[in-house]
Design a protein around this motif. Structure first.
Motif, short mmCIF file in Angstrom:
data_model
loop_
_atom_site.label_atom_id
_atom_site.label_comp_id
_atom_site.label_asym_id
_atom_site.label_seq_id
_atom_site.Cartn_x
_atom_site.Cartn_y
_atom_site.Cartn_z
N ASP A 36 0.86 -1.19 0.00
CA ASP A 36 0.00 0.00 0.00
C ASP A 36 0.89 1.24 0.00
O ASP A 36 1.64 1.49 0.95
N LEU A 37 0.80 2.02 -1.06
CA LEU A 37 1.64 3.20 -1.21
C LEU A 37 1.34 4.28 -0.16
O LEU A 37 2.20 5.10 0.15
N THR A 38 0.13 4.27 0.40
CA THR A 38 -0.22 5.28 1.40
C THR A 38 0.35 4.93 2.77
O THR A 38 0.39 5.78 3.65
N GLU A 39 0.78 3.69 2.94
CA GLU A 39 1.31 3.24 4.23
C GLU A 39 2.82 3.02 4.19
O GLU A 39 3.43 2.77 5.23
N THR A 40 3.42 3.12 3.01
CA THR A 40 4.84 2.80 2.86
C THR A 40 5.53 3.92 2.08
O THR A 40 5.65 3.84 0.85
N PRO A 41 5.98 4.96 2.77
CA PRO A 41 6.60 6.09 2.08
C PRO A 41 7.80 5.70 1.21
O PRO A 41 7.98 6.26 0.12
N ALA A 42 8.58 4.73 1.62
CA ALA A 42 9.74 4.31 0.83
C ALA A 42 9.29 3.70 -0.50
O ALA A 42 9.94 3.90 -1.53
N ALA A 43 8.18 2.97 -0.48
CA ALA A 43 7.65 2.38 -1.72
C ALA A 43 7.16 3.47 -2.66
O ALA A 43 7.38 3.39 -3.87
N LEU A 44 6.50 4.49 -2.11
CA LEU A 44 6.03 5.60 -2.94
C LEU A 44 7.21 6.31 -3.60
O LEU A 44 7.18 6.60 -4.80
N TYR A 46 10.11 4.98 -4.26
CA TYR A 46 10.65 4.05 -5.24
C TYR A 46 9.89 4.10 -6.57
O TYR A 46 10.48 4.27 -7.63
N VAL A 47 8.56 3.99 -6.51
CA VAL A 47 7.79 3.95 -7.77
C VAL A 47 7.80 5.30 -8.48
O VAL A 47 7.76 5.34 -9.71
N GLN A 48 7.87 6.38 -7.73
CA GLN A 48 7.90 7.70 -8.36
C GLN A 48 9.29 8.05 -8.88
O GLN A 48 9.44 8.44 -10.04
N ASP A 49 10.30 7.92 -8.04
CA ASP A 49 11.64 8.37 -8.40
C ASP A 49 12.43 7.37 -9.21
O ASP A 49 13.11 7.72 -10.16
N GLU A 50 12.34 6.10 -8.83
CA GLU A 50 13.14 5.06 -9.52
C GLU A 50 12.44 4.56 -10.79
O GLU A 50 13.08 4.37 -11.82
N LEU A 51 11.12 4.32 -10.69
CA LEU A 51 10.40 3.75 -11.84
C LEU A 51 9.73 4.82 -12.69
O LEU A 51 9.40 4.56 -13.85
N GLY A 52 9.46 5.98 -12.12
CA GLY A 52 8.87 7.08 -12.88
C GLY A 52 7.36 7.04 -13.02
O GLY A 52 6.81 7.69 -13.90
N TYR A 53 6.66 6.32 -12.14
CA TYR A 53 5.21 6.23 -12.22
C TYR A 53 4.55 7.18 -11.24
O TYR A 53 5.06 7.43 -10.15
N SER A 54 3.37 7.67 -11.62
CA SER A 54 2.63 8.57 -10.73
C SER A 54 1.21 8.11 -10.46
O SER A 54 0.45 8.81 -9.79
N SER A 55 0.81 6.95 -11.00
CA SER A 55 -0.54 6.44 -10.74
C SER A 55 -0.49 4.96 -10.45
O SER A 55 0.36 4.24 -10.96
N ALA A 56 -1.41 4.53 -9.60
CA ALA A 56 -1.49 3.13 -9.20
C ALA A 56 -2.52 2.41 -10.06
O ALA A 56 -3.39 3.05 -10.63
N PRO A 57 -2.44 1.09 -10.15
CA PRO A 57 -1.42 0.24 -9.54
C PRO A 57 -0.13 0.25 -10.36
O PRO A 57 -0.15 0.57 -11.55
N ILE A 58 0.93 -0.13 -9.70
CA ILE A 58 2.20 -0.38 -10.38
C ILE A 58 2.53 -1.85 -10.13
O ILE A 58 2.55 -2.29 -8.98
N VAL A 59 2.72 -2.58 -11.19
CA VAL A 59 3.07 -4.00 -11.10
C VAL A 59 4.54 -4.14 -11.46
O VAL A 59 4.96 -3.71 -12.54
N VAL A 60 5.31 -4.73 -10.55
CA VAL A 60 6.73 -4.93 -10.78
C VAL A 60 7.02 -6.43 -10.80
O VAL A 60 6.82 -7.12 -9.81
N ILE A 61 7.46 -6.90 -11.97
CA ILE A 61 7.85 -8.30 -12.13
C ILE A 61 9.33 -8.44 -11.75
O ILE A 61 9.71 -9.33 -11.01
N ASP A 62 10.16 -7.56 -12.32
CA ASP A 62 11.58 -7.50 -12.01
C ASP A 62 12.08 -6.10 -12.39
O ASP A 62 11.28 -5.24 -12.75
N ASP A 63 13.39 -5.90 -12.33
CA ASP A 63 13.95 -4.56 -12.58
C ASP A 63 13.66 -4.03 -13.98
O ASP A 63 13.68 -2.83 -14.20
#
Length: 80
Positions: A36-44, A46-63
């Motif tokens: 849950d991105l609202t409960e895990t600031p580090a995950a938020l 990661y998906v914004q800064d490292e992966l470049g996404y701004s909307s959910a869901p984000i599905v990560v299979i691998d790098d």
């Protein structure tokens, strides 16, 4: 049951595309972990800064294999 491991679905509360993604993964018999991105600031961060996404869901299979949004076409590829 598909043997794929390590799939992470980053979600937020009351997100219809998130719900549909999880239902579709369940239907395909694909195991995954929900973050849950609202409960895990580090995950938020990661998906914004490292992966470049701004909307959910984000599905990560691998790098190198990830996407945002409800994508039944890509979910179907995991199951095969």
């Amino acid at each position: 049951m598909n043997e794929t491991v390590g799939i992470i679905v980053y979600t937020k509360p009351n997100c219809q595309p998130c719900r549909m993604t999880k239902l579709n993964l369940d239907k395909q018999g694909i195991s995954y972990t929900v973050v849950d991105l609202t409960e895990t600031p580090a995950a938020l961060t990661y998906v914004q800064d490292e992966l470049g996404y701004s909307s959910a869901p984000i599905v990560v299979i691998d790098d190198h294999n990830h996407w945002a949004g409800f994508r039944p076409d890509l979910i179907a590829k995991i199951g095969h």
